[in-house]
Design a protein around this motif. Structure first.
Motif, mmCIF file in Angstrom:
data_model
loop_
_atom_site.group_PDB
_atom_site.id
_atom_site.type_symbol
_atom_site.label_atom_id
_atom_site.label_comp_id
_atom_site.label_asym_id
_atom_site.label_seq_id
_atom_site.Cartn_x
_atom_site.Cartn_y
_atom_site.Cartn_z
ATOM 1 N N TYR A 1 25.777 15.831 19.838
ATOM 2 C CA TYR A 1 25.114 15.077 18.775
ATOM 3 C C TYR A 1 25.072 15.909 17.484
ATOM 4 O O TYR A 1 25.040 17.140 17.529
ATOM 5 C CB TYR A 1 23.679 14.724 19.172
ATOM 6 N N ILE A 2 25.052 15.222 16.360
ATOM 7 C CA ILE A 2 24.929 15.854 15.055
ATOM 8 C C ILE A 2 23.552 15.520 14.483
ATOM 9 O O ILE A 2 23.160 14.351 14.450
ATOM 10 C CB ILE A 2 26.024 15.358 14.094
ATOM 11 N N GLU A 3 22.834 16.546 14.033
ATOM 12 C CA GLU A 3 21.530 16.313 13.421
ATOM 13 C C GLU A 3 21.706 15.992 11.934
ATOM 14 O O GLU A 3 22.448 16.685 11.224
ATOM 15 C CB GLU A 3 20.621 17.530 13.576
ATOM 16 N N VAL A 4 21.024 14.963 11.454
ATOM 17 C CA VAL A 4 21.146 14.523 10.071
ATOM 18 C C VAL A 4 19.767 14.295 9.465
ATOM 19 O O VAL A 4 18.744 14.352 10.160
ATOM 20 C CB VAL A 4 21.975 13.214 9.967
ATOM 21 N N GLU A 5 19.769 14.010 8.167
ATOM 22 C CA GLU A 5 18.551 13.623 7.453
ATOM 23 C C GLU A 5 18.831 12.342 6.689
ATOM 24 O O GLU A 5 19.864 12.221 6.023
ATOM 25 C CB GLU A 5 18.109 14.720 6.480
ATOM 26 N N THR A 6 17.917 11.394 6.779
ATOM 27 C CA THR A 6 18.065 10.131 6.058
ATOM 28 C C THR A 6 16.856 9.929 5.138
ATOM 29 O O THR A 6 15.855 10.635 5.263
ATOM 30 C CB THR A 6 18.202 8.947 7.040
ATOM 31 N N PRO A 7 16.922 8.980 4.212
ATOM 32 C CA PRO A 7 15.860 8.856 3.203
ATOM 33 C C PRO A 7 14.489 8.556 3.802
ATOM 34 O O PRO A 7 14.361 7.846 4.798
ATOM 35 C CB PRO A 7 16.331 7.674 2.344
ATOM 36 N N MET A 8 13.461 9.087 3.132
ATOM 37 C CA MET A 8 12.088 8.786 3.507
ATOM 38 C C MET A 8 11.475 7.732 2.591
ATOM 39 O O MET A 8 10.412 7.200 2.887
ATOM 40 C CB MET A 8 11.234 10.061 3.473
#
Length: 537
Positions: free
Chosen positions: A210-217
């Motif tokens: 798996y790849i860890e990501v960040e998405t908008p808050m």
């Protein structure tokens, strides 16, 4: 030149804040700080180069004999907070706490010198100091540091809570978590364990590609779950934005973009009630796996929960309150099976699965249950407005069966009406390929086979919008539908509530015990305080 102390605006009679009580000790400690400065010490030094923590020394040398320590003269530089203190003429003892453990220090005037010994006299419980010296054992065989040099690091202008007997006021523990962490070793252990849980989850998913990501808050459209959002405004763009309810729709956009295995450890915000299981700001792990379905995730969860429990607590059997939770054996029940299994024994004959499946059957079963609840004072399944068959099923389950799922349980096959983002079961379109994991009566995870038909997804979104209410989206997320039109492969997704998982693995009764700064009402006087879930609890 002496460093400035608190401004007159803070310490004046009229403006002195209540939270700075007891005032007499505050003023006494200020005077001591001035005396320490007069000796030539900085009030707020910029650094101290330490070699070990108190905790590391206790762990490494806790069993070493006094003779061995005397033979090797292990020199150390240690910093910590003073948590006990006693003077005896020209010598004195104190305990320093660092990294959750304490170690004794021994200070002699003829060793450290006149100036440093005067400093030692001006110290209080709660002050931070550094020491240089060597390890030895006292006549009572306590591991200690023979201090050769003393460093002043910070003055505690307010005393430690309750003379170091512990901080027992629950609300004060939440409002002033810094005191809780100083006074209560268990509080520190809970948050260290929480960090380890997050590490274990990352390790599990990283090992599976798996790849860890960040998405908008901040989202232009509230969506991804059914909940009332918090709203804010962007001045430059002059648009209303919503704090993230869930990252789901953005993570699935990434699946469309070719991230076949993706996860995010995310903060979510829901403008809802507060309870022992709910905080308006909470943390989830949410992940998506292409070319899989909900049964693949159900199998994976059995491995995941057992592994995390074993690595964190040393066993797959975990004590929570008065219950022993066995994470090595997750039972599986459909939602309808759970209603039948936990139907009250004195409420008449339990509904058959076929009755719950036929039109109107769940409402009839709910009516029978409510008649029994009215007689006995049991929780009542209160409906808001007109409900569809699946909504009656969900309401009945939540009212009379949810809290019975104490041992780890995978509850699956949810009604379509309460699962707008899940794929329907091909053999029974009234149900979806969705599951939740319950432990100790709490939902801790929510997953499903993701709906990837853009036409069907648009129809369900529009039906949800037409239903109305504060907890449903107010507009169609056109871009998400556009993303699905570019083709999302068969995908399974899930969210796990990290706060509730931490509660279970640290035997914590309230979610506030596992969130460093839970949201609280402002204190009297106006001080601000910083301090449910689809795809995760």
């Amino acid at each position: 030149m002496r460093a400035p102390l608190y401004s007159k605006a803070i310490t004046s009679e009229r403006n002195f804040p209540l939270q700075f009580e007891p005032r007499d000790q505050f003023e006494q400690r200020q005077k001591k700080l001035e005396q320490i400065q007069a000796l030539g010490y900085e009030a707020y030094p910029r650094e101290f180069r330490w070699t070990e923590t108190a905790a590391a020394l206790v762990e490494q040398y806790g069993q070493t004999t006094g003779a061995e320590l005397e033979a090797n003269k292990r020199e150390v530089r240690v910093a910590g907070r003073i948590v006990s203190y006693r003077l005896m003429g020209k010598a004195g003892f104190a305990h320093l706490q660092g990294s959750g453990k304490r170690i004794q220090i021994y200070v002699r005037k003829d060793v450290v010198g006149e100036k440093a010994f005067q400093l030692f006299h001006l110290l209080d419980l709660g002050d931070s100091i550094g020491v240089r010296g060597h390890l030895f054992r006292t006549k009572t065989n306590e591991l200690s540091i023979w201090v050769e040099e003393l460093f002043f690091l910070s003055k505690a202008l307010l005393p430690l809570p309750e003379k170091w007997h512990g901080l027992t006021d629950v609300e004060l523990r939440y409002r002033q978590r810094y005191l809780d962490l100083i006074a209560n070793e268990k509080a520190r252990e809970v948050f260290v364990t929480r960090a380890r849980i997050v590490q274990e989850l990352r390790r599990f998913f990283d090992a599976r590609g798996y790849i860890e990501v960040e998405t908008p808050m901040m989202h232009p459209i509230a969506g991804g779950a059914t909940a009332r959002p918090f709203t804010t405004h962007h001045n430059t763009l002059d648009i209303t934005l919503y704090l993230r309810i869930a990252p789901e729709l953005y993570l699935k956009r990434l699946t469309v973009g070719g991230f076949d295995r993706v996860y995010e450890i995310n903060r979510n915000f829901r403008n809802e009630g507060i309870s022992t299981q709910h905080n308006p700001e909470f943390t989830m792990l949410e992940f998506y796996e292409a070319y899989s379905n909900y049964r693949d995730l159900m199998d994976m969860n059995e491995q995941l929960f057992a592994l995390v429990a074993k690595n964190i607590t040393g066993s797959t059997t975990v004590k929570y309150g008065e219950t022993e939770l066995d994470f090595s054996n997750m039972q599986r029940l459909t939602m309808r099976e759970a209603i039948v299994k936990y139907w009250p024994a004195d409420a008449g004959e339990a509904p058959a699965l076929a009755e719950l499946a036929r039109p109107g059957g769940a409402q009839e079963a709910t009516n029978r249950y409510n008649a029994w609840a009215k007689r006995t004072g049991a929780p009542y399944a209160a409906a808001k407005g007109t409900l569809a068959d699946g909504e009656w099923t969900g309401l009945l389950f939540e009212t009379m069966a949810e809290d019975k799922l104490v041992q780890p349980t995978i509850l699956y096959d949810f009604p379509t009406e309460i699962s707008p983002l899940s794929k329907q079961k091909p053999e029974d379109p009234s149900l979806t390929e969705r599951f939740e994991i319950y432990v100790a009566g709490m939902e801790v995870a929510n997953g499903f086979s993701e709906l990837n038909d853009p036409g069907e997804q648009e129809r369900r979104f529009l039906a949800q919008i037409a239903q109305g209410g504060e907890e449903v989206p107010k507009q169609l997320d056109v871009d998400y539908i556009r993303a699905l039109c570019h083709g999302m492969p068969p995908t399974a997704g899930e969210g796990i509530g990290i706060d509730r998982l931490t509660m279970l693995l640290t035997d914590s009764a309230s979610i506030r015990d596992v969130i460093l700064f839970p949201l609280l009402r402002p204190e009297a006087g106006g001080e601000s305080s910083s301090t449910t879930e689809a795809h995760g609890a």
